[in-house]
Design an enzyme around this catalytic site. Structure first.
Site, mmCIF file in Angstrom:
data_model
loop_
_atom_site.group_PDB
_atom_site.id
_atom_site.type_symbol
_atom_site.label_atom_id
_atom_site.label_comp_id
_atom_site.label_asym_id
_atom_site.label_seq_id
_atom_site.Cartn_x
_atom_site.Cartn_y
_atom_site.Cartn_z
ATOM 1 N N SER A 216 -54.071 79.526 26.594
ATOM 2 C CA SER A 216 -52.751 80.008 26.983
ATOM 3 C C SER A 216 -51.607 79.562 26.082
ATOM 4 C CB SER A 216 -52.451 79.588 28.423
ATOM 5 O OG SER A 216 -52.453 78.173 28.548
ATOM 6 N N HIS A 244 -56.115 83.829 32.261
ATOM 7 C CA HIS A 244 -55.178 84.603 31.430
ATOM 8 C C HIS A 244 -55.841 85.846 30.861
ATOM 9 C CE1 HIS A 244 -51.716 81.861 31.465
ATOM 10 N NE2 HIS A 244 -52.606 80.898 31.543
ATOM 11 N N LYS A 275 -51.744 84.847 38.883
ATOM 12 C CA LYS A 275 -51.092 85.349 37.673
ATOM 13 C C LYS A 275 -51.000 86.880 37.752
ATOM 14 C CE LYS A 275 -52.007 81.382 34.713
ATOM 15 N NZ LYS A 275 -52.419 80.434 35.778
#
Length: 429
Positions: A216, A244, A275
């Site tokens: 990330s 991610h 997320k």
């Protein structure tokens, strides 16, 4: 008695009437010293207070105008999507605010099972298990599946939650050099550090290679095909943290597996609901039916943490409904990412990463990164500067995160602001 009274000091304030012991005062001074060290090191993390829902455009305290948010993990723009919010509200009415229980006592509702089934279907796995966060999912797996004779091989730049989870297990631990086994996606270096570690661990009954799908801080993608090839060669399993990547990486958002065309070759996938998948909370593990059943029996964060609240479950479930029906948002994010990266590189900025919506703008100097983020905020763009110890010394950067919720005009406005500030501060000419 007198000695007991002498051990305590006068109350600190009328609000807190509890007397402070000498031990408590000493401890408080120690904590204050640590806090001062953080400030002096320039690593103090201030929290900007948002007064609106998470979105491409937000309002914050002490500002009358709205600002464009380019630092959230809200990759698909679903954190405040009307359908997602509506699903959460309906679950609040239908199922209540929470379960007041862990799953195995009286904390499993039909919506929990339904969400786990959707997660498994989305990833093409046999089963899935929910956790309060992906941090918990990572904390709850390695000590369950790995014993003293087994081996775990972890990329040296894996997320802190992976590192902490591995510390809890008794397996032999190997750290291999970050993405050591590639020049690009199609070229394997046969003398990789990972391969040498696998050879060293060849006698371990279970060998587990552990990697982030996307790292990330850099927006870089793990060389998953080569990792899977080495796993096949040495009889190892592969674990990928997809926090991610899930929902937006790859043509239909299935993550690193899809992006690198290795669908089905990963044995265990951990990811987050916090997320791209609604942004509320929660994490999960998906894999074989037997693995998930074992985790339900022995994974401590699962056994000793309350069930995910119904509104969170319903919101995430609605997100999977959207993703299983259409890849429109995934494609929009990929278009936005390509536009931002192209315009910024054309302007002369050094953007690293692998076609990922995490777009680090490399500046090098820590003070410059801080000055840049402050200056661009004055132009209505909210981004964060990162410097040591979060990233290596000399690698300070502004980490831009693109969302499907950003319009083309907002992407262009962000680029224009970067160019203007970049010229002011001498980053570009």
């Amino acid at each position: 008695n007198g000695s007991r009274a002498a051990h305590f000091l006068v109350s600190k304030s009328a609000i807190n009437s509890r007397p402070y012991s000498m031990a408590a005062v000493a401890f408080d001074n120690k904590v204050k010293s640590q806090l001062e060290d953080i400030k002096q090191a320039g690593t103090w993390k201030a929290e900007r207070v948002i007064t609106t829902p998470q979105a491409a455009s937000i309002c914050v305290e002490n500002r009358s105008d709205s600002i464009l948010n380019f630092c959230a993990n809200n990759y698909l723009g679903l954190s405040s999507h009307p359908l997602v919010v509506s699903a959460g509200k309906q679950a609040l009415d239908d199922y209540g605010a929470g379960l007041s229980s862990v799953r195995f006592i009286c904390g499993t509702q039909d919506i929990h099972i339904g969400l786990e089934n959707k997660i498994a279907k989305f990833h093409g796995r046999e089963a899935a298990i929910l956790y309060a966060s992906c941090f918990d999912a990572n904390a709850g797996i390695f000590e369950v599946i790995l014993g003293e004779q087994d081996a775990v091989l972890s990329d040296e730049l894996n997320h802190a939650s992976i590192i902490d989870g591995i510390r809890l297990c008794k397996a032999r631990k190997f750290r291999y050099k970050h993405r050591d086994l590639q020049v690009n996606y199609l070229t394997i270096i046969t003398t990789s550090d990972l391969e040498s570690k696998l050879a060293e661990a060849k006698d371990s009954p279970t060998k587990l290679i552990v990697t982030d799908g996307v790292f990330s801080m850099d927006g870089s993608i793990t060389p998953l095909k080569q990792i899977c090839d080495l796993a096949d060669k040495y009889g190892a399993l592969v674990f990928v943290d997809e926090c991610h990547a899930t929902g937006f990486l790859g043509k239909t958002g299935r993550g690193t597996e899809e992006f690198l065309d290795v669908m089905g070759r990963v044995d265990i996938i951990n990811s987050t609901l916090g997320k791209a998948l609604g942004g509320a909370a929660g994490g999960y593990t998906c894999g074989s039916e037997s693995l998930i059943t074992l985790l339900r029996q022995r994974s401590r964060p699962y056994l000793f943490s309350n069930s995910l609240p119904p509104p969170v479950v319903a919101s995430a479930s609605k997100v999977f409904d959207i993703l299983l029906h259409t890849s429109e948002l995934t494609q929009k994010l990929q278009e936005n990412t390509a536009r931002f990266r192209s315009k910024m590189k054309a302007a002369g900025f050094n953007i690293i990463g692998d076609s990922h919506p995490i777009c680090p703008v490399m500046l090098g100097d820590a003070r410059l990164a801080n000055d840049f983020s402050n200056a661009i905020l004055e132009k209505g763009i909210y981004v964060i500067g990162f410097s040591f110890p979060v990233v290596p010394k000399g690698k300070a950067r502004i980490r831009v995160q693109v969302s499907a919720a950003h319009s083309t005009e907002e992407i262009d406005k962000c680029c224009e602001a970067f160019i203007e500030v970049g010229k002011q501060l001498g980053v570009i000419s």
